[in-house]
Design a protein around this motif. Structure first.
Motif, mmCIF file in Angstrom:
data_model
loop_
_atom_site.group_PDB
_atom_site.id
_atom_site.type_symbol
_atom_site.label_atom_id
_atom_site.label_comp_id
_atom_site.label_asym_id
_atom_site.label_seq_id
_atom_site.Cartn_x
_atom_site.Cartn_y
_atom_site.Cartn_z
ATOM 1 N N GLY A 40 0.848 -1.201 0.000
ATOM 2 C CA GLY A 40 0.000 0.000 0.000
ATOM 3 C C GLY A 40 0.874 1.239 0.000
ATOM 4 O O GLY A 40 1.316 1.695 1.057
ATOM 5 N N GLY A 74 0.403 4.474 -0.584
ATOM 6 C CA GLY A 74 -0.331 5.745 -0.625
ATOM 7 C C GLY A 74 0.249 6.729 0.376
ATOM 8 O O GLY A 74 1.449 6.714 0.683
ATOM 9 N N ASP A 94 1.450 -2.516 -4.637
ATOM 10 C CA ASP A 94 0.232 -1.693 -4.666
ATOM 11 C C ASP A 94 -0.534 -2.045 -5.926
ATOM 12 O O ASP A 94 0.064 -2.208 -6.998
ATOM 13 N N ASN A 106 -2.358 -0.077 -7.390
ATOM 14 C CA ASN A 106 -2.127 1.098 -8.227
ATOM 15 C C ASN A 106 -0.649 1.061 -8.648
ATOM 16 O O ASN A 106 0.248 1.367 -7.861
ATOM 17 N N CYS A 121 -0.015 -0.831 4.659
ATOM 18 C CA CYS A 121 -0.548 0.541 4.626
ATOM 19 C C CYS A 121 -1.729 0.664 3.675
ATOM 20 O O CYS A 121 -1.960 1.731 3.101
ATOM 21 N N THR A 122 -2.463 -0.415 3.476
ATOM 22 C CA THR A 122 -3.670 -0.367 2.627
ATOM 23 C C THR A 122 -4.840 0.128 3.475
ATOM 24 O O THR A 122 -4.735 0.207 4.709
ATOM 25 N N PRO A 123 -5.993 0.400 2.859
ATOM 26 C CA PRO A 123 -7.204 0.573 3.666
ATOM 27 C C PRO A 123 -7.474 -0.717 4.457
ATOM 28 O O PRO A 123 -7.082 -1.809 4.017
ATOM 29 N N PRO A 124 -8.169 -0.610 5.611
ATOM 30 C CA PRO A 124 -8.324 -1.770 6.509
ATOM 31 C C PRO A 124 -9.041 -2.970 5.902
ATOM 32 O O PRO A 124 -8.762 -4.108 6.266
ATOM 33 N N MET A 140 -11.783 7.199 3.500
ATOM 34 C CA MET A 140 -11.816 7.254 4.977
ATOM 35 C C MET A 140 -13.208 7.570 5.531
ATOM 36 O O MET A 140 -13.510 7.224 6.660
ATOM 37 N N ASP A 143 -11.049 6.900 12.383
ATOM 38 C CA ASP A 143 -9.816 7.405 11.781
ATOM 39 C C ASP A 143 -8.827 7.892 12.860
ATOM 40 O O ASP A 143 -7.740 7.329 13.000
ATOM 41 N N PHE A 150 7.412 7.930 13.876
ATOM 42 C CA PHE A 150 7.411 6.895 12.833
ATOM 43 C C PHE A 150 8.780 6.221 12.723
ATOM 44 O O PHE A 150 8.869 5.010 12.546
HETATM 45 N N1 LIG Z 1 -0.427 6.262 11.798
HETATM 46 C C1 LIG Z 1 -0.967 7.362 11.309
HETATM 47 O O1 LIG Z 1 -0.872 8.430 11.902
HETATM 48 C C2 LIG Z 1 -1.728 7.294 10.018
HETATM 49 C C3 LIG Z 1 -1.890 8.457 9.258
HETATM 50 C C4 LIG Z 1 -2.554 8.337 8.036
HETATM 51 C C5 LIG Z 1 -3.104 7.112 7.625
HETATM 52 N N2 LIG Z 1 -2.959 6.017 8.441
HETATM 53 C C6 LIG Z 1 -3.579 4.731 8.077
HETATM 54 O O2 LIG Z 1 -2.887 4.132 7.002
HETATM 55 C C7 LIG Z 1 -3.800 3.426 6.168
HETATM 56 C C8 LIG Z 1 -3.634 3.931 4.731
HETATM 57 O O3 LIG Z 1 -3.973 5.292 4.689
HETATM 58 P P1 LIG Z 1 -3.450 6.248 3.521
HETATM 59 O O4 LIG Z 1 -3.759 7.630 3.948
HETATM 60 O O5 LIG Z 1 -2.057 5.916 3.175
HETATM 61 O O6 LIG Z 1 -4.433 5.807 2.339
HETATM 62 P P2 LIG Z 1 -4.212 6.010 0.779
HETATM 63 O O7 LIG Z 1 -5.547 5.839 0.155
HETATM 64 O O8 LIG Z 1 -3.440 7.263 0.531
HETATM 65 O O9 LIG Z 1 -3.261 4.777 0.368
HETATM 66 C C9 LIG Z 1 -3.698 3.440 0.363
HETATM 67 C C10 LIG Z 1 -2.919 2.698 -0.724
HETATM 68 O O10 LIG Z 1 -3.279 1.319 -0.670
HETATM 69 C C11 LIG Z 1 -3.423 0.865 -2.006
HETATM 70 N N3 LIG Z 1 -4.277 -0.321 -2.027
HETATM 71 C C12 LIG Z 1 -5.616 -0.388 -1.877
HETATM 72 N N4 LIG Z 1 -6.030 -1.672 -1.922
HETATM 73 C C13 LIG Z 1 -4.921 -2.428 -2.114
HETATM 74 C C14 LIG Z 1 -4.710 -3.818 -2.247
HETATM 75 N N5 LIG Z 1 -5.717 -4.709 -2.197
HETATM 76 N N6 LIG Z 1 -3.436 -4.261 -2.429
HETATM 77 C C15 LIG Z 1 -2.407 -3.386 -2.494
HETATM 78 N N7 LIG Z 1 -2.561 -2.048 -2.379
HETATM 79 C C16 LIG Z 1 -3.814 -1.582 -2.196
HETATM 80 C C17 LIG Z 1 -4.015 2.045 -2.749
HETATM 81 O O11 LIG Z 1 -3.830 1.935 -4.154
HETATM 82 C C18 LIG Z 1 -3.220 3.210 -2.130
HETATM 83 O O12 LIG Z 1 -2.020 3.449 -2.845
HETATM 84 C C19 LIG Z 1 -5.181 3.693 6.748
HETATM 85 O O13 LIG Z 1 -5.622 2.611 7.514
HETATM 86 C C20 LIG Z 1 -5.008 4.924 7.612
HETATM 87 O O14 LIG Z 1 -5.891 4.967 8.707
HETATM 88 C C21 LIG Z 1 -2.256 6.091 9.594
#
Ligand SMILES: NC(=O)c1ccc[n+]([C@@H]2O[C@H](COP(=O)([O-])OP(=O)(O)OC[C@H]3O[C@@H](n4cnc5c(N)ncnc54)[C@H](O)[C@@H]3O)[C@@H](O)[C@H]2O)c1
Length: 339
Positions: free
Chosen positions: A17, A19, A43, A45, A84-87, A178, A191, A296
């Motif tokens: 993931g 993103g 990813d 994508n 780091c994908t959606p949950p 989200m 979130d 991080f």
């Molecule tokens: N720890 C923190 O402070 C913090 C901050 C932001 C986000 N997050 C968490 O991180 C996670 C991701 O958030 P984000 O903001 O990066 O989202 P995002 O949408 O920017 O990125 C998600 C990525 O996952 C990819 N993806 C989706 N389905 C997939 C699959 N089946 N296989 C492979 N890749 C896949 C998407 O193409 C995208 O590139 C969420 O759960 C969010 O809550 C945590």
């Protein structure tokens, strides 16, 4: 799979993931010198996968299946995977990684609801020898660690309340996954409120939801703000209250406070090196702390060290911690509908 065991080879991380949040992990790898490297990026994508892979000279994969096939064929080097994908799409990659003995650090929340979080906890429990951590990164913020220690030293007397706001103004959230409950499990509370619940668990104890009020500004989407009251159900601080505020349509506030019978500690993430102690009577005291911004980096280095057996696993949130937050998120959502 390559197994590093305390030698000089950098710990090879696969990022699933690529993103938004993968950038924080990528920066942590760059900050680590020779301790960590990114070896694989996966990813669906392709553009996202290739961009991050190119930055790190890593291999890019278009799907988790393709990546695990390469691992099985001995064509991918990986010492740990950061998810780091959606949950919604995490359970199978978590299972596939743990079955292969690959340590996992998954982004928060551990799953979109308590039922899925409990499945993840079962999978993790079935592989006790392989590290499974949830990236509740605030546990690695130096001011938070300092607050925990100061409370333990009795600085503020008997702890009575936890106060935490993670809120910001971001209307485009209405269009992002989200705020789509089918993908995220809810809105602003799952979130950022899950971070708050984990902070409560880390600083105070397991959270029992007492009541909650959600506000929905966007029809058909998750709540745009949430106000939740919890109390510690167990441990030395049982009964201590927590007030958690989350929001996507509010002026930016990132603060954590602990109140006791003899004073309070207050941390504002916008004033990253300042922890404020206020005694019951008298002048506030400024306690200099290291910025939360290292969280991080600290978390990822700790993950690598714990995966190699060079650091205690317990400092990372585990599957039970992830389940604890997920159960409280579900209860808060149910309570909000009743009120
Ligand atoms: N720890 C923190 O402070 C913090 C901050 C932001 C986000 N997050 C968490 O991180 C996670 C991701 O958030 P984000 O903001 O990066 O989202 P995002 O949408 O920017 O990125 C998600 C990525 O996952 C990819 N993806 C989706 N389905 C997939 C699959 N089946 N296989 C492979 N890749 C896949 C998407 O193409 C995208 O590139 C969420 O759960 C969010 O809550 C945590």
């Amino acid at each position: 799979m390559s197994h590093n065991s305390g030698n000089q080879a950098p710990f090879a991380i696969a990022i699933l993931g690529a993103g938004g949040i993968s950038n924080a992990h990528s920066a942590a790898v760059k900050d680590s010198g020779d301790t960590l490297r990114i070896s694989c990026v996966i990813d669906t994508n392709k553009e996202n996968a290739r961009k991050l892979a190119d930055e790190h000279g890593a291999a890019a994969f278009d799907s988790a299946q393709q990546f695990f096939d390469a691992v099985d064929a001995g064509e991918a080097t990986v010492d740990g995977i950061v998810i780091c994908t959606p949950p919604t799409v995490r359970i199978e990659p978590i299972r596939a990684a743990l079955e292969r003995g690959i340590p996992v650090l998954t982004e928060k929340p551990v799953a979109m609801n308590a039922e899925d979080a409990s499945r993840v906890a079962e999978i993790a429990a079935a592989h006790p020898d392989t590290l499974f951590g949830v990236a509740y990164c605030h546990r690695f913020a130096p001011p938070i660690i300092a607050m925990k220690q100061l409370v333990a030293e009795g600085k503020i007397g008997r702890l009575t309340r936890f106060e935490n706001t993670f809120a910001f103004y971001h209307p485009p959230m209405a269009e992002r996954w989200m705020s789509d409950p089918a993908v995220s499990g809810g809105g602003s509370f799952i979130d950022t409120g899950c971070h708050s619940l984990d902070l409560f668990r880390y600083l105070v104890g397991p959270a029992e939801v007492v009541g909650s009020v959600f506000d929905n500004d966007w029809s058909g989407r998750g709540e745009s703000s949430a106000t939740v009251l919890v109390k510690a159900s167990d441990g030395p601080h049982a009964g201590v209250a927590g007030v958690i505020l989350a929001g996507w349509l509010e002026p930016e506030r990132f603060t954590v406070g602990l109140v006791g019978t003899n004073g309070s500690l207050h941390y504002d993430y916008m004033k990253p090196t300042e922890l404020i102690y206020r005694p019951g009577i008298g002048e506030p005291e400024l306690i200099k702390v290291e910025s939360h911004e290292v969280r991080f980096s600290r978390q990822l280095i700790h993950f690598a060290r714990a995966a190699r057996g060079d650091a205690p696993r317990g400092d990372l949130a585990d599957a039970r911690d992830g389940l604890g937050a997920a159960e409280a998120v579900d209860r808060a959502a149910r309570a909000a509908k009743i009120i």
